[in-house]
Design an enzyme around this catalytic site. Structure first.
Site, PDB file in Angstrom:
ATOM      1  N   SER A   1      35.834  67.572  53.039  1.00 47.51           N
ATOM      2  CA  SER A   1      35.470  66.558  53.759  1.00 47.51           C
ATOM      3  C   SER A   1      35.363  65.187  52.805  1.00 47.51           C
ATOM      4  O   SER A   1      35.096  64.006  53.376  1.00 47.51           O
ATOM      5  CB  SER A   1      34.109  66.633  54.549  1.00 47.51           C
ATOM      6  OG  SER A   1      33.121  67.427  53.611  1.00 47.51           O
TER       7      SER A   1
ATOM      8  N   LYS B   1      34.756  59.823  56.872  1.00 45.54           N
ATOM      9  CA  LYS B   1      33.944  58.948  57.430  1.00 45.54           C
ATOM     10  C   LYS B   1      34.575  57.624  58.031  1.00 45.54           C
ATOM     11  O   LYS B   1      33.972  56.935  58.793  1.00 45.54           O
ATOM     12  CB  LYS B   1      32.660  58.369  56.403  1.00 45.54           C
ATOM     13  CG  LYS B   1      31.871  59.544  56.436  1.00 45.54           C
ATOM     14  CD  LYS B   1      30.833  59.819  57.511  1.00 45.54           C
ATOM     15  CE  LYS B   1      29.496  60.735  57.317  1.00 45.54           C
ATOM     16  NZ  LYS B   1      29.663  61.668  56.313  1.00 45.54           N
TER      17      LYS B   1
END
Ligand SMILES: *Cc1c(COP(=O)(O)O)cnc(C)c1O
Length: 327
Positions: free
Chosen positions: A308, A54
């Protein structure tokens, strides 16, 4: 290439993500590959400075703001990882940031955001509820909103993973499994891969009770879920983003959903192959890859997935281990 694709690709190529994010390794998972009869490569986004990808989107977006937008202060909404990306970027650029997080946000994520000096407001049961409150604060305090996934600059930041894959993966064709929440990650990766190498396949992975994007693709319009399961907290959105939905419709080849138990098993597999404990969202792609291979009887191929994120509370790890022991 049509003008909007060209414009997007230019943003990706000129991106500023490496001011703060790193180029992560693409690591072979030998043991899992042997078990599944395929070559398996993990894109280690859990190794970013904030332990999730992110940072790319947040950094790209915030750097692209005008002086005036930056000076007003930033507000965002996030289940936790985008929040850390915004807080980390704001800290490094000397900007004020406020983050609205749902009450289910793991403590480790809340703590990290506070450690980077951002103001945390806890509100609602999921990202969609928290967003409504964030929009209210934005208006009251005249702040600049940085959306976690429904923003072309954020998507362009996540898309730099696609460029790295083109450089790092040994040869195409291969199939990339991408975990999906609001859809910014898959939209960016798929747009880059499909524009440059149309023979690379991209498959989206969602939890079976948090599958807003899969349902939207099936319906042909954005679907809003009544209820969303929050076990995989990083992807627990009621509604996927508008831009991500449109890009996913255009670029994504297939979709698969997995159970929470399959996610737990994937956390264990990923641990055995990396010695890193992923958060549930971080192992979602591995869970989808395993299930897809078994369903379709795929062998001898190169399969890539994104690990992720790794921002799991320590207690959560115990819960995962107990769920696995209980079968
Ligand atoms: C945000 C997130 C995702 C999903 O990304 P979207 O852009 O919302 O689809 C997947 N895994 C982790 C760990 C995340 O934080």
């Amino acid at each position: 290439m049509n003008p909007s694709t060209q414009n997007f690709m230019e943003q990706v190529l000129r991106s500023r993500v490496y001011d703060l994010a790193i180029e992560t390794p693409l690591q072979e998972a030998h043991k899992l590959g042997k078990q599944l009869g395929n070559r398996i490569l993990l894109k280690r986004e859990d190794q970013q400075p904030i332990y999730s990808f992110k940072l790319r989107g947040a950094c790209q977006k915030i750097i692209s703001l005008t002086h005036e937008e930056k000076a007003r202060g930033i507000i965002t909404v996030s289940a936790g990882n985008h929040a850390q990306g915004v807080a980390y970027t704001a800290h490094h650029l000397g900007l004020n940031a406020t983050v609205v997080m749902p009450e289910i946000a793991p403590a480790i994520k809340v703590q990290a955001v506070e450690d980077w000096g951002a103001k945390v407001v806890l509100y609602g049961q999921n990202v969609t509820e928290a967003e409504q409150f964030a929009r209210l604060l934005q208006q009251q305090e005249n702040l600049t909103f940085v959306h976690p996934f429904d923003d072309l600059q954020v998507i362009a930041g996540q898309a730099t993973i696609g460029l790295e894959l083109l450089k790092q993966a040994p040869k195409d064709p291969y199939t990339v499994f991408v975990p999906v929440g609001g859809g910014g990650l898959i939209a960016g990766i798929a747009a880059v891969l499909k524009t440059i190498r149309s023979n690379i396949r991209v498959i989206g992975v969602e939890p079976e009770h948090a599958n807003a994007m899969t349902q939207s693709i099936q319906a042909g319009h954005q679907v809003k879920l009544d209820h969303v399961d929050t076990f995989v907290d990083a992807v627990a959105v009621k509604q996927a983003g508008f831009h991500p939905f449109q890009m996913a419709q255009q670029y994504v080849d297939d979709w698969i959903t997995v159970s929470n138990h399959e996610v737990c098993m994937a956390i264990r597999d990923t641990y055995e192959n990396t010695r890193t404990l992923m958060e549930p969202g971080g192992a979602l792609g591995v869970a989808g890859l395993k299930k897809y291979v078994q369903q379709k009887g795929i062998t001898g191929e190169t399969l890539v997935t994104i690990t992720s994120g790794a921002n799991a509370d320590f207690d959560r790890i115990r819960e995962v281990a107990e769920r696995l022991r209980a079968g």
